[in-house]
Structures are given as C-alpha cells and as structure tokens.
Motif scaffolding. Structure first.
Motif, mmCIF file in Angstrom:
data_model
loop_
_atom_site.group_PDB
_atom_site.id
_atom_site.type_symbol
_atom_site.label_atom_id
_atom_site.label_comp_id
_atom_site.label_asym_id
_atom_site.label_seq_id
_atom_site.Cartn_x
_atom_site.Cartn_y
_atom_site.Cartn_z
ATOM 1 N N TRP A 188 0.717 -1.140 0.275
ATOM 2 C CA TRP A 188 0.296 -0.466 -0.375
ATOM 3 C C TRP A 188 0.998 1.214 -0.187
ATOM 4 C CZ3 TRP A 188 -4.607 2.078 -0.422
ATOM 5 C CH2 TRP A 188 -4.677 3.871 -0.316
ATOM 6 N N LEU B 180 0.564 1.586 -3.949
ATOM 7 C CA LEU B 180 -1.103 2.202 -4.529
ATOM 8 C C LEU B 180 -0.946 3.275 -4.012
ATOM 9 C CD1 LEU B 180 -3.372 1.129 -5.805
ATOM 10 C CD2 LEU B 180 -4.233 0.608 -3.156
ATOM 11 N N LYS B 181 -0.410 4.047 -2.924
ATOM 12 C CA LYS B 181 -0.548 5.237 -2.510
ATOM 13 C C LYS B 181 0.334 6.014 -3.237
ATOM 14 C CE LYS B 181 1.247 7.665 1.737
ATOM 15 N NZ LYS B 181 1.862 8.060 2.432
ATOM 16 N N GLY C 193 0.432 6.567 -6.285
ATOM 17 C CA GLY C 193 -0.397 6.593 -7.217
ATOM 18 C C GLY C 193 -1.064 7.560 -7.399
ATOM 19 N N SER C 194 -1.516 8.860 -8.572
ATOM 20 C CA SER C 194 -2.158 10.079 -8.701
ATOM 21 C C SER C 194 -3.799 9.822 -9.950
ATOM 22 C CB SER C 194 -1.683 10.737 -8.907
ATOM 23 O OG SER C 194 -0.811 11.011 -10.035
ATOM 24 N N ARG D 186 -5.587 4.410 -10.204
ATOM 25 C CA ARG D 186 -5.057 3.968 -9.108
ATOM 26 C C ARG D 186 -6.048 5.299 -7.651
ATOM 27 N NH1 ARG D 186 0.773 3.591 -8.683
ATOM 28 N NH2 ARG D 186 0.919 2.327 -9.920
ATOM 29 N N GLN E 83 -7.466 3.185 -4.522
ATOM 30 C CA GLN E 83 -6.776 3.872 -3.416
ATOM 31 C C GLN E 83 -8.456 4.034 -2.491
ATOM 32 O OE1 GLN E 83 -5.478 7.625 -3.874
ATOM 33 N NE2 GLN E 83 -3.402 5.939 -4.722
#
Length: 250
Positions: A101, A105-106, A108-109, A113, A117
């Motif tokens: 995470w 994953l975190k 990503g923008s 993504r 999230q």
C-alpha cells in the motif's frame, strides 16, 4: 533571452533505495509493537507518521486531513487486522500488504489508482470497524460508518472535476450509515465477513463503476443494464443467503 527550466526528476539509486527502506520501516515497526503487546504504540506511530498534515496553518488542517484520511484508514485498519490475527505468519502477511500500500498503491495519482485507493480504504476501514467494534453501540457504528464512507467518497471524487463532490459524499455517507442502522438489528457475520460491509462495498463498487464509465464516455446502455443487474443480483444474494444457507455453508 530564453531561459530553459529542467524538470527535477526523482532520484534513483542509493537515495531512492534508502527512501523505500524508510517507508517500509513503518509496517515493520507496527508489527513489532503488535507482537510485543503494545498495539497502542503502533497506533501512535501511524498517527505520528502523518505529522506533516498539521505542520501548516490551522485553516489548512481540514483539507489536509481529508487528503490523508484514506492512508490513515488503511494504516489503522491493518493494525486492527494484525491484532486480530491468530499467528505471527498472518501478522507478517499484513506487514507485506501495508508495505505494498505505502510503496505501490498510495503514491499513485491517476483516476484508476485513486479509485482503487478508495475501494481499498472503504473495504479495509469498514471491515476493521465491525471486526473491532461489531458489538458496540449502534450509534457508534452508524456515525463511524458514515464518516469513513464520506471520506472515501471525497477521495474518489477528487480525481474527477465533479462540482457536486460534497453533496455526493454526504449522500453516500448518509446511505451507508442508514444501511448500517437498518442491518444492526440483525447483524450477521462469519469471521471477517459482515453483511453491512459486503453490501456497502458491492453497491459502492457498482455505483463507482457507473460514474467512472459515465465520466470517461464509455457508459453504453448495455454496460449500464449489465452493471445494474449484477448489483441487484448480488444485493439479493447477500440479503437472502445468510438467512437461508448461512449455517449450512459454514
């Protein structure tokens, strides 16, 4: 005179590896806190890791809290999962999940993504809430569910140019809280599976998919009918299955 500005690119190599190591150090420290029976210190560590959101003028605090809410929800949820795990192997597995995470994953923008999230935040947050406080007062569950789903919706709509973000977020939070209140009278669960959590996530995923397809001009009548049919079928199954086959299935 023409001035050329070079974009600063993230550094790789040793500095980047050191940054990744420091980031992954948080899940490891949380695991150590849980393994040594001081889970409260792990919670404090997760909260302290977000100190920068308050290192600004107070008028910016609400916006920063909303922006970091999903990360906090996921971190606290994984802490709950660790404390509820029956073995160190499962706790280490949650360390890996937390690391994925934070590192994958975190950061990503993009729209996909951010949507993922939000999905993870809602699924983890509600599951941890009912896992830890499932037997608590209904009022606590309703308001906590409302707050979590409201923040998840705000996070999801942040990647879209949606003028009604606040209204839709309040509406989704109200719907989730009302559903929790309605089902609290006959709350059914088996292990980590809670009927309100499953229903909220199924409905939220289908509504989010419809909205995403609509905003990206990919929503056809066929897709819309298929998603609505699947959502209705899953809701009927989740509502009726526990009453008819719950004890037999488990």
């Amino acid at each position: 005179m023409q001035i050329t500005i070079n974009k600063i690119r993230p550094k790789r190599g040793l500095a980047h590896a050191f940054h990744l190591l420091l980031t992954f150090l948080l899940p490891l420290l949380v695991y150590v806190m849980v393994a040594t029976n001081i889970a409260w210190a792990g919670l404090l560590l997760i909260l302290l890791s977000k100190w920068r959101m308050l290192a600004v003028k107070p008028r910016h605090w609400p916006a920063n809290v909303r922006a970091n809410a999903i990360d906090l929800i996921v971190g606290v949820s994984i802490l709950v999962f660790m404390t509820q795990s029956g073995s160190h192997l499962w706790q280490l597995l949650w360390v890996v999940v937390y690391g994925v995470w934070l590192l994958v994953l975190k950061p990503g923008s993009g729209v996909l993504r951010v949507s993922l999230q939000a999905l993870v935040g809602e699924m983890f947050g509600l599951t941890a809430l009912f896992l830890r406080f499932g037997a608590a007062n209904t009022t606590l569950l309703v308001f906590a569910s409302w707050g979590a789903t409201y923040l998840v919706a705000r996070h999801y709509f942040a990647s879209f140019d949606e003028p009604q973000t606040r209204f839709f977020s309040y509406l989704w939070g109200y719907f989730s809280g009302a559903l929790v209140w309605l089902l609290s009278h006959y709350l059914l669960s088996r292990g980590p599976f809670f009927q309100p959590v499953l229903l909220i996530n199924v409905i939220g995923f289908c509504l989010g998919t419809l909205y995403y397809l609509q905003e990206t001009d990919k929503l056809s009548n066929l897709y819309q009918r298929q998603i609505v049919f699947i959502a209705l079928a899953l809701v009927v199954i989740l509502v009726t299955f526990p009453f008819l086959f719950w004890d037999k299935a488990f």
